[in-house]
Design an enzyme around this catalytic site. Structure first.
Site, PDB file in Angstrom:
ATOM      1  CB  SER A  13      -0.968   0.000   1.189  1.00  0.00           C
ATOM      2  OG  SER A  13      -0.266   0.052   2.405  1.00  0.00           O
ATOM      3  CG  ASN A  14       3.414   2.623   3.107  1.00  0.00           C
ATOM      4  OD1 ASN A  14       3.159   3.793   3.397  1.00  0.00           O
ATOM      5  ND2 ASN A  14       3.200   1.628   3.953  1.00  0.00           N
ATOM      6  CG  LEU A  86       8.399  -7.478   6.341  1.00  0.00           C
ATOM      7  CD1 LEU A  86       7.231  -8.361   6.676  1.00  0.00           C
ATOM      8  CD2 LEU A  86       8.488  -6.295   7.297  1.00  0.00           C
ATOM      9  CB  ILE A  89      19.533  -3.389   4.550  1.00  0.00           C
ATOM     10  CG1 ILE A  89      18.059  -3.091   4.259  1.00  0.00           C
ATOM     11  CG2 ILE A  89      20.412  -2.861   3.433  1.00  0.00           C
ATOM     12  CD1 ILE A  89      17.563  -3.598   2.932  1.00  0.00           C
ATOM     13  CG  ASN A 103      12.388   0.907   7.415  1.00  0.00           C
ATOM     14  OD1 ASN A 103      11.664   0.305   6.619  1.00  0.00           O
ATOM     15  ND2 ASN A 103      12.379   0.649   8.718  1.00  0.00           N
ATOM     16  CG  HIS A 105       9.343   0.764  12.735  1.00  0.00           C
ATOM     17  ND1 HIS A 105       9.659  -0.562  12.499  1.00  0.00           N
ATOM     18  CD2 HIS A 105       8.802   0.809  13.967  1.00  0.00           C
ATOM     19  CE1 HIS A 105       9.329  -1.279  13.557  1.00  0.00           C
ATOM     20  NE2 HIS A 105       8.810  -0.474  14.469  1.00  0.00           N
ATOM     21  CD  GLU A 175       2.472   2.756   7.359  1.00  0.00           C
ATOM     22  OE1 GLU A 175       1.803   2.121   6.519  1.00  0.00           O
ATOM     23  OE2 GLU A 175       3.288   2.225   8.129  1.00  0.00           O
TER      24      GLU A 175
HETATM   25  C1  GAR Z   1       3.728  -0.789   6.825  1.00  0.00           C
HETATM   26  O1  GAR Z   1       2.821  -0.550   7.861  1.00  0.00           O
HETATM   27  C2  GAR Z   1       5.129  -0.450   7.275  1.00  0.00           C
HETATM   28  O2  GAR Z   1       5.170   0.613   8.182  1.00  0.00           O
HETATM   29  C3  GAR Z   1       5.535  -1.737   7.936  1.00  0.00           C
HETATM   30  O3  GAR Z   1       5.029  -2.751   7.106  1.00  0.00           O
HETATM   31  C4  GAR Z   1       3.811  -2.288   6.523  1.00  0.00           C
HETATM   32  C5  GAR Z   1       3.861  -2.578   5.039  1.00  0.00           C
HETATM   33  O4  GAR Z   1       2.603  -2.329   4.454  1.00  0.00           O
HETATM   34  N1  GAR Z   1       6.955  -1.823   8.089  1.00  0.00           N
HETATM   35  C6  GAR Z   1       7.552  -2.447   9.093  1.00  0.00           C
HETATM   36  O5  GAR Z   1       6.939  -3.008   9.972  1.00  0.00           O
HETATM   37  C7  GAR Z   1       9.083  -2.392   9.057  1.00  0.00           C
HETATM   38  N2  GAR Z   1       9.632  -2.861  10.282  1.00  0.00           N
HETATM   39  P1  GAR Z   1       2.461  -2.174   2.889  1.00  0.00           P
HETATM   40  O6  GAR Z   1       3.167  -3.362   2.244  1.00  0.00           O
HETATM   41  O7  GAR Z   1       0.975  -2.207   2.636  1.00  0.00           O
HETATM   42  O8  GAR Z   1       3.091  -0.859   2.492  1.00  0.00           O
END
Ligand code: GAR
Length: 188
Positions: A13-14, A86, A89, A103, A105, A175
């Site tokens: 989604s991001n 996930l 790096i 990143n 978080h 986000e």
């Molecule tokens: C997001 O909420 C991001 O902040 C989190 O994974 C999700 C990915 O959602 N990231 C972490 O937890 C990193 N440690 P998305 O694939 O729908 O963008």
């Protein structure tokens, strides 16, 4: 022109929001999208937006990092944005893109970060600790998980959330609202 590679492992989604935000930009180009798993939606998102897609499995992210760096350099990658990627790096990638990997978080770091803290696990921990606030942290990536210099944080009140999923929804709103703009402010 600044080229941003977006890495992710999940629903994307991001990544989709970042692509939408910069779609009209003449200064910023999004691509390639990079994933470590065919289970993510990154291939579909790349296809739908006519963006190149690269997939390397976890073994490659460990043992073939030079090849991955070469690929990114061929795309003249300036920045790497981790959007739900996930995987830790590789230090060589961090060196090759020093202060160029960012990143997002889903908590107010340094709280609820570190190895194993991602996605719903973060929101569950925030809920279990009866936190009144949560939020997002955008930070540079260094060799320590979730410990790089903080670029921006946005907070939201989660006192009325009845479960971790309601916290997730509120954090996801942040986000969607702020992440692309934070990237834009940083790179301009
Ligand atoms: C997001 O909420 C991001 O902040 C989190 O994974 C999700 C990915 O959602 N990231 C972490 O937890 C990193 N440690 P998305 O694939 O729908 O963008």
């Amino acid at each position: 022109m600044q080229n941003i590679a977006v890495f992710g492992s999940g629903s994307g989604s991001n990544a989709e929001n970042i692509i939408r935000f910069f779609s009209e930009s003449s200064d910023v180009k999004i691509g390639p999208l990079v994933s470590n798993t065919s289970k993510s939606r990154f291939r579909l998102i790349a296809e739908a937006n006519a963006i190149d897609y690269l997939e390397f499995d976890n073994t490659a992210f460990e043992n073939e990092i030079d090849l991955i760096i070469e690929n990114l350099q061929e795309y003249k990658t300036d920045w790497i944005v981790l959007a739900g990627f996930l995987r830790k790096i590789h230090p060589k990638l961090i060196q090759a893109f020093e202060n160029r990997i960012i990143n997002i978080h889903p908590s107010l770091l340094p709280q609820y970060g570190g190895p194993g803290m991602y996605g719903m696990r973060v929101h569950q921990a925030v809920f279990d600790h009866n936190e009144t606030e949560s939020g997002i942290t955008v930070h540079f990536v260094n060799e320590h998980f979730d410990e790089g210099e903080i670029i921006a944080q946005k907070k939201v009140n989660v006192e009325t959330c009845a479960n971790p999923d309601e916290i997730r929804a509120k954090v996801q709103e942040l986000e969607q609202l702020y992440f692309p703009q934070i990237i834009n402010d940083l790179i301009q």
